[in-house]
Design an enzyme around this catalytic site. Sequence first.
Site, PDB file in Angstrom:
ATOM      1  N   GLY A 135       5.524  -5.357  44.163  1.00  7.61           N
ATOM      2  CA  GLY A 135       6.108  -4.109  43.684  1.00  7.61           C
ATOM      3  C   GLY A 135       5.205  -3.375  42.714  1.00  7.61           C
ATOM      4  O   GLY A 135       5.086  -2.144  42.766  1.00  7.61           O
ATOM      5  N   ASP A 176      19.088  -4.656  36.217  1.00 11.28           N
ATOM      6  CA  ASP A 176      19.401  -6.062  36.488  1.00 11.28           C
ATOM      7  C   ASP A 176      20.240  -6.110  37.757  1.00 11.28           C
ATOM      8  O   ASP A 176      21.439  -5.871  37.740  1.00 11.28           O
ATOM      9  CB  ASP A 176      20.158  -6.677  35.313  1.00 11.28           C
ATOM     10  CG  ASP A 176      20.491  -8.152  35.536  1.00 11.28           C
ATOM     11  OD1 ASP A 176      20.175  -8.672  36.626  1.00 11.28           O
ATOM     12  OD2 ASP A 176      21.080  -8.760  34.624  1.00 11.28           O
ATOM     13  N   LEU A 177      19.596  -6.409  38.872  1.00  8.58           N
ATOM     14  CA  LEU A 177      20.273  -6.395  40.164  1.00  8.58           C
ATOM     15  C   LEU A 177      21.275  -7.531  40.333  1.00  8.58           C
ATOM     16  O   LEU A 177      22.071  -7.520  41.273  1.00  8.58           O
ATOM     17  CB  LEU A 177      19.241  -6.446  41.300  1.00  8.58           C
ATOM     18  CG  LEU A 177      18.458  -5.153  41.534  1.00  8.58           C
ATOM     19  CD1 LEU A 177      17.223  -5.418  42.380  1.00  8.58           C
ATOM     20  CD2 LEU A 177      19.340  -4.098  42.185  1.00  8.58           C
ATOM     21  N   THR A 226      20.868 -10.553  43.874  1.00 12.20           N
ATOM     22  CA  THR A 226      19.645  -9.834  43.538  1.00 12.20           C
ATOM     23  C   THR A 226      18.914  -9.285  44.762  1.00 12.20           C
ATOM     24  O   THR A 226      18.345  -8.193  44.724  1.00 12.20           O
ATOM     25  CB  THR A 226      18.693 -10.745  42.748  1.00 12.20           C
ATOM     26  OG1 THR A 226      19.386 -11.254  41.602  1.00 12.20           O
ATOM     27  CG2 THR A 226      17.455  -9.999  42.296  1.00 12.20           C
ATOM     28  N   TYR A 266      24.649 -25.228  49.680  1.00 11.48           N
ATOM     29  CA  TYR A 266      23.534 -24.339  49.339  1.00 11.48           C
ATOM     30  C   TYR A 266      22.187 -25.014  49.577  1.00 11.48           C
ATOM     31  O   TYR A 266      21.971 -26.173  49.197  1.00 11.48           O
ATOM     32  CB  TYR A 266      23.638 -23.918  47.877  1.00 11.48           C
ATOM     33  CG  TYR A 266      22.452 -23.126  47.364  1.00 11.48           C
ATOM     34  CD1 TYR A 266      22.332 -21.768  47.640  1.00 11.48           C
ATOM     35  CD2 TYR A 266      21.453 -23.734  46.601  1.00 11.48           C
ATOM     36  CE1 TYR A 266      21.248 -21.028  47.171  1.00 11.48           C
ATOM     37  CE2 TYR A 266      20.369 -23.006  46.121  1.00 11.48           C
ATOM     38  CZ  TYR A 266      20.276 -21.655  46.414  1.00 11.48           C
ATOM     39  OH  TYR A 266      19.207 -20.934  45.943  1.00 11.48           O
TER      40      TYR A 266
END
Length: 323
Positions: free
Chosen positions: A37, A83-84, A131, A187
Amino acid sequence: MFRPAFSSTGEEVANTFAQEIQGKNVLITGTSVGGIGFETARVIAKHANLIIITGYDSDRLKVSEDAIKKETPSANIRRLVLDLSSLVEVRKAAAEVNTYPEPLHVLINNAAAPIGPFKLTVDNLESQTATDYIGPFLFTKLLAPKLLAASTGSYVPRVVFLSSYGHALIPELDLNKIVGKPDEAKYHPFYAYAHMKAASVLIAIELSKRSGGRINAYSLCPGQVYTNMHQREGSIELFQQIGLLDTDGRPSTEKFDAWKTIPQGAATTVVAAFDPRLNDHPGAYLSNGAEANKERAAHSSDPANAEKLWNQTEEIIGEKFTF
């Protein structure tokens, strides 16, 4: 004319499409130094009217701004704390952007959470899910009016979602892994990662479809790039376990030999944001600087999956994405 190649760099692409970048206002999420990014912001800032850089840490944002301006003093950089992982914070950041006087020509959803142990966010979402996908979906939804304001008779605003070839590593898509209730017992960090990258591909398809040609969205694979994401505590050991990093925590070429540099990794993002040849290919998936829909997994090309995912995501954020 730009001819895409594995070795193409973001700077080469930006210079090629300098005319398309000129006058554009671009927002890029996840712009810390040492990541794709930041490199994307750095090369675009040499030509664009405005670059909005984002991150959850204001100090790191200032470091990024200073690094860009040191090279390009004339660059117009605006910092945005985002802050995603928090839907409240996403709404707060979007509200700030919506006060800006300028329209938004390009939104690049680049940010990603660390690939690591199971972690819940303040909204009780799994961290990668929040996020990498839910947060960007909401952010894009809230900024849609800003994007639409950039439309002209000859220009369609763009939204870019960074995905990965990793989206195709799962044999089938389990939407419950993306929009279902988080379950720590089931998970697995890389399984979650693959699903989030699949979601990015699907949502680019659906956004292009639902906008009715008013917004062009694209997803892409930047390539295998060693970035700050691979250097985070809690992630290094996981990457070593699958052979991506060696015992010293550096890129391993034993199993993965097609590594790109960060400048090379930024190339396809810049193509997705500005290459005019993509105008007639909304929803496309890109790799190595070119359209690569044949590399898109079947489950991430399925319009039924895209529609279901979109509808269920709207339920999570509690509002409709309208145009």
